[in-house]
Motif scaffolding. Sequence first.
Motif, PDB file in Angstrom:
ATOM      1  N   LEU A 273       0.847  -1.211  -0.102  1.00 33.79           N
ATOM      2  CA  LEU A 273      -0.106  -0.077  -0.017  1.00 33.79           C
ATOM      3  C   LEU A 273       0.929   1.075   0.101  1.00 33.79           C
ATOM      4  O   LEU A 273       1.832   1.149   0.773  1.00 33.79           O
ATOM      5  N   ILE A 274       0.665   2.388  -0.728  1.00 30.39           N
ATOM      6  CA  ILE A 274       1.479   3.308  -0.984  1.00 30.39           C
ATOM      7  C   ILE A 274       0.865   4.314  -0.219  1.00 30.39           C
ATOM      8  O   ILE A 274      -0.374   4.888  -0.276  1.00 30.39           O
ATOM      9  N   VAL A 275       1.692   5.012   0.715  1.00 29.83           N
ATOM     10  CA  VAL A 275       1.128   6.195   1.696  1.00 29.83           C
ATOM     11  C   VAL A 275       2.433   6.777   1.923  1.00 29.83           C
ATOM     12  O   VAL A 275       3.340   6.511   2.349  1.00 29.83           O
ATOM     13  N   GLU A 276       2.089   8.188   1.483  1.00 30.38           N
ATOM     14  CA  GLU A 276       3.304   9.136   1.598  1.00 30.38           C
ATOM     15  C   GLU A 276       3.640   9.313   2.953  1.00 30.38           C
ATOM     16  O   GLU A 276       2.842   9.059   3.893  1.00 30.38           O
ATOM     17  N   ARG A 277       4.912   9.455   3.337  1.00 30.27           N
ATOM     18  CA  ARG A 277       5.514   9.504   4.323  1.00 30.27           C
ATOM     19  C   ARG A 277       4.677  10.530   5.423  1.00 30.27           C
ATOM     20  O   ARG A 277       4.328  10.209   6.707  1.00 30.27           O
ATOM     21  N   ASN A 278       4.347  11.809   4.897  1.00 25.99           N
ATOM     22  CA  ASN A 278       3.785  12.814   5.714  1.00 25.99           C
ATOM     23  C   ASN A 278       2.424  12.440   5.950  1.00 25.99           C
ATOM     24  O   ASN A 278       1.649  13.180   6.836  1.00 25.99           O
ATOM     25  N   GLU A 279       1.734  11.389   5.562  1.00 29.32           N
ATOM     26  CA  GLU A 279       0.434  10.943   5.716  1.00 29.32           C
ATOM     27  C   GLU A 279       0.367   9.509   6.430  1.00 29.32           C
ATOM     28  O   GLU A 279      -0.602   9.305   7.030  1.00 29.32           O
ATOM     29  N   LEU A 280       1.341   8.982   6.820  1.00 29.46           N
ATOM     30  CA  LEU A 280       1.466   7.876   7.390  1.00 29.46           C
ATOM     31  C   LEU A 280       0.917   7.495   8.648  1.00 29.46           C
ATOM     32  O   LEU A 280      -0.005   6.608   8.734  1.00 29.46           O
ATOM     33  N   GLU A 281       0.899   8.183   9.841  1.00 33.34           N
ATOM     34  CA  GLU A 281       0.409   8.117  11.021  1.00 33.34           C
ATOM     35  C   GLU A 281      -1.086   8.452  11.013  1.00 33.34           C
ATOM     36  O   GLU A 281      -1.921   7.716  11.655  1.00 33.34           O
ATOM     37  N   TRP A 282      -1.547   9.380   9.911  1.00 33.84           N
ATOM     38  CA  TRP A 282      -3.029   9.522   9.880  1.00 33.84           C
ATOM     39  C   TRP A 282      -3.672   8.375   9.334  1.00 33.84           C
ATOM     40  O   TRP A 282      -4.866   7.880   9.549  1.00 33.84           O
ATOM     41  N   ARG A 283      -2.955   7.810   8.489  1.00 40.52           N
ATOM     42  CA  ARG A 283      -3.610   6.732   7.338  1.00 40.52           C
ATOM     43  C   ARG A 283      -3.737   5.416   8.047  1.00 40.52           C
ATOM     44  O   ARG A 283      -4.371   4.598   7.892  1.00 40.52           O
ATOM     45  N   LEU A 284      -2.890   5.152   9.106  1.00 34.42           N
ATOM     46  CA  LEU A 284      -2.555   3.907   9.882  1.00 34.42           C
ATOM     47  C   LEU A 284      -3.060   3.643  11.266  1.00 34.42           C
ATOM     48  O   LEU A 284      -3.082   2.840  11.951  1.00 34.42           O
ATOM     49  N   ASP A 285      -3.403   5.021  11.696  1.00 34.37           N
ATOM     50  CA  ASP A 285      -4.229   4.872  13.101  1.00 34.37           C
ATOM     51  C   ASP A 285      -5.416   4.102  12.916  1.00 34.37           C
ATOM     52  O   ASP A 285      -6.464   4.883  12.465  1.00 34.37           O
ATOM     53  N   PRO A 286      -5.569   3.032  13.484  1.00 37.46           N
ATOM     54  CA  PRO A 286      -6.726   2.421  13.420  1.00 37.46           C
ATOM     55  C   PRO A 286      -8.053   3.243  14.285  1.00 37.46           C
ATOM     56  O   PRO A 286      -9.281   2.725  13.817  1.00 37.46           O
ATOM     57  N   LEU A 287      -7.767   4.126  14.946  1.00 38.34           N
ATOM     58  CA  LEU A 287      -8.956   5.075  15.577  1.00 38.34           C
ATOM     59  C   LEU A 287      -9.121   6.281  15.001  1.00 38.34           C
ATOM     60  O   LEU A 287     -10.033   7.165  15.256  1.00 38.34           O
ATOM     61  N   GLY A 288      -8.224   6.579  13.772  1.00 39.08           N
ATOM     62  CA  GLY A 288      -8.318   7.870  13.164  1.00 39.08           C
ATOM     63  C   GLY A 288      -9.212   7.791  12.286  1.00 39.08           C
ATOM     64  O   GLY A 288      -9.533   7.063  11.399  1.00 39.08           O
ATOM     65  N   SER A 289      -9.921   9.168  11.993  1.00 31.89           N
ATOM     66  CA  SER A 289     -10.961   9.356  11.115  1.00 31.89           C
ATOM     67  C   SER A 289     -10.356   9.351   9.646  1.00 31.89           C
ATOM     68  O   SER A 289     -11.207   9.116   8.638  1.00 31.89           O
ATOM     69  N   HIS A 290      -9.010   9.217   9.382  1.00 33.71           N
ATOM     70  CA  HIS A 290      -8.598   9.336   7.914  1.00 33.71           C
ATOM     71  C   HIS A 290      -7.940   7.827   7.696  1.00 33.71           C
ATOM     72  O   HIS A 290      -7.040   7.996   6.772  1.00 33.71           O
TER      73      HIS A 290
END
Length: 138
Positions: free
Chosen positions: A53-70
Amino acid sequence: MSGIEELLASARSELGRRLHPHEAHALSREGGLLVDIRYASLRERDGVVPEALIVERNELEWRLDPLGSHRVAQAVDHEVAVVVLCNEGYASSLAALSLRRLGLRYATDLVGGFQAWRAAGLPVTAGPGRVAPPVVAD
């Protein structure tokens, strides 16, 4: 030792076991998530790992936080085994540690990064790969 060398050594000691290419490939076949954080220009030049899965480094934490809305659909809980890969295995160590601090207890990185994956003869394709969908707030 420079500051970044110390930071990298500390991150790697906290991560513990980092995976080699064939181990990461096996983990992805067992349901683990490979996440490619390389720049678009490197992916265009060298190709992509088909199952990553391609996720830009600057979005990584937002995209992989299971509790996050993003979060991405694959970020189902904190037990997901995540293997972060960058180009040569440096930035991925820091990124994986950041995911660990988010609570993803099985996050780690790929020793040698994409270049080691390719050198190991594992699958690489041209094209954009599985790009994470754009961030949309709930």
